[in-house]
Design a protein around this motif. Structure first.
Motif, short mmCIF file in Angstrom:
data_model
loop_
_atom_site.label_atom_id
_atom_site.label_comp_id
_atom_site.label_asym_id
_atom_site.label_seq_id
_atom_site.Cartn_x
_atom_site.Cartn_y
_atom_site.Cartn_z
N ARG A 141 0.83 -1.21 0.00
CA ARG A 141 0.00 0.00 0.00
C ARG A 141 0.86 1.26 0.00
O ARG A 141 0.53 2.26 -0.65
CB ARG A 141 -0.93 -0.01 1.22
N ARG A 143 3.73 1.60 -1.34
CA ARG A 143 4.59 1.59 -2.52
C ARG A 143 6.02 1.17 -2.21
O ARG A 143 6.95 1.46 -2.97
CB ARG A 143 4.59 2.96 -3.22
N LEU A 159 -6.23 -2.52 -1.90
CA LEU A 159 -5.45 -3.47 -2.67
C LEU A 159 -6.34 -4.40 -3.48
O LEU A 159 -7.46 -4.73 -3.07
CB LEU A 159 -4.56 -4.32 -1.74
N ARG A 277 -1.45 -2.81 -5.49
CA ARG A 277 -2.27 -1.61 -5.35
C ARG A 277 -3.34 -1.58 -6.44
O ARG A 277 -3.10 -1.99 -7.57
CB ARG A 277 -1.40 -0.35 -5.44
#
Length: 309
Positions: A141, A143, A159, A277
């Protein structure tokens, strides 16, 4: 002086050194002999160094020329790497893949994936992190990872998930533990007074994670699988562990499987999913990774189950 050097000049120098003459190098490069000779002459003039001895019938490298050819070889490798990188970028390929997996993910599948990744994508950097529970999905989440393999009991907000496999969980205890002496299914009353070793995590705000599969009123909480396993093997409590992680310990007699009345005849299952994501595009390397992680994980778990039966 060096700023005026061109990659083409160094390629020409290497071609002459490898071919053994200006004429042969010209054929190799698809040029006329005069152009090759002029390129070398300009290079010698720019560097103020004599690179070839032309006193004989065939020009030979001087000591300075040989040293420059060796340096040009290293530059050539770097240029090829840059050219390959540019080609990959134009094709939309990634230069790096970051992966985070739940600690319950089978090591055999992870090693097999890394081995295949190295062969299929040798120029792509691979980063692998191992986390527990919500920490896996948090990395995706935030990154910090492109792909994650998480339990569906983790926080999956924001997600996309794709079912990967089912982990067969086994309630285990050391042979010396009182629960191991119970021959039939163990009733809830017997469990309530026994310490259960529970895998837990602590959020940054200080709150503990939600209980998962807790049947005992007395619990010891740990934050990693290895500590949980060590405490159970040491006879300090009972707990659930993935079948593929305890198969050998069961075979060696270090652990025994407990039959719990609460679960009937079916062992509890923990679902694993591949997560990323939402609306994030996967490049060809990540897409390849999704397929191989799925296949290798299912293969490793199937082999573990077959070995246990």
């Amino acid at each position: 002086m060096l700023e005026a050097l061109s990659i083409d000049q160094l390629r020409t120098l290497r071609a002459v050194a490898e071919a053994g003459s200006f004429t042969a190098a010209a054929r190799k490069l698809g040029r006329v002999q005069a152009a090759v000779s002029q390129s070398i002459q300009r290079l010698e003039s720019q560097l103020d160094l004599k690179l070839f001895d032309r006193t004989g019938r065939v020009p030979t490298l001087t000591e300075h020329g040989a040293a420059l050819v060796a340096a040009a070889e290293k530059i050539h490798e770097d240029v090829e790497a840059v050219e390959a990188l540019v080609a990959r970028l134009k094709r939309g390929e990634e230069t790096r893949l970051s992966l985070v997996v739940d600690a319950m993910f089978p090591n055999a599948a992870l090693v097999g994936f890394a081995r295949e990744f190295a062969a299929a994508h040798p120029a792509v950097e691979l980063t692998i992190a191992t986390e527990m529970l919500d920490a896996v999905t948090a990395m995706v989440r935030d990154r910090r990872a492109t792909l994650g393999i998480a339990g569906t009991d983790a926080d999956l907000a924001g997600l996309e998930q794709r079912h990967l496999a089912e982990l067969r969980m086994i309630a285990v205890a050391a042979p010396s533990h009182p629960l191991a002496a119970i021959a039939g299914p163990i009733e809830d009353a017997a469990l309530s007074s026994a310490v259960q070793i529970v895998l837990s995590e602590r959020a940054p705000d200080g709150r503990g994670s939600a209980d998962r599969g807790v049947l005992s009123t007395r619990t010891w909480r740990v934050a990693d699988l290895s500590t949980k396993h060590a405490l159970i093997v040491g006879g300090l409590g009972w707990g659930y562990e993935p079948e593929h992680l305890v198969r050998e310990a069961l075979a060696r007699g270090e652990l025994v499987a407990l039959r719990l009345m609460a679960w009937g005849t079916a062992a509890p299952l923990r679902q694993l999913s591949l997560v990323r994501r939402k609306r994030s595009a996967l490049g060809p390397v990540a897409t390849w990774a999704v397929g191989r992680l799925t296949d290798l994980c299912r293969l490793a778990l199937r082999e573990a189950t077959q070995a246990s039966t």
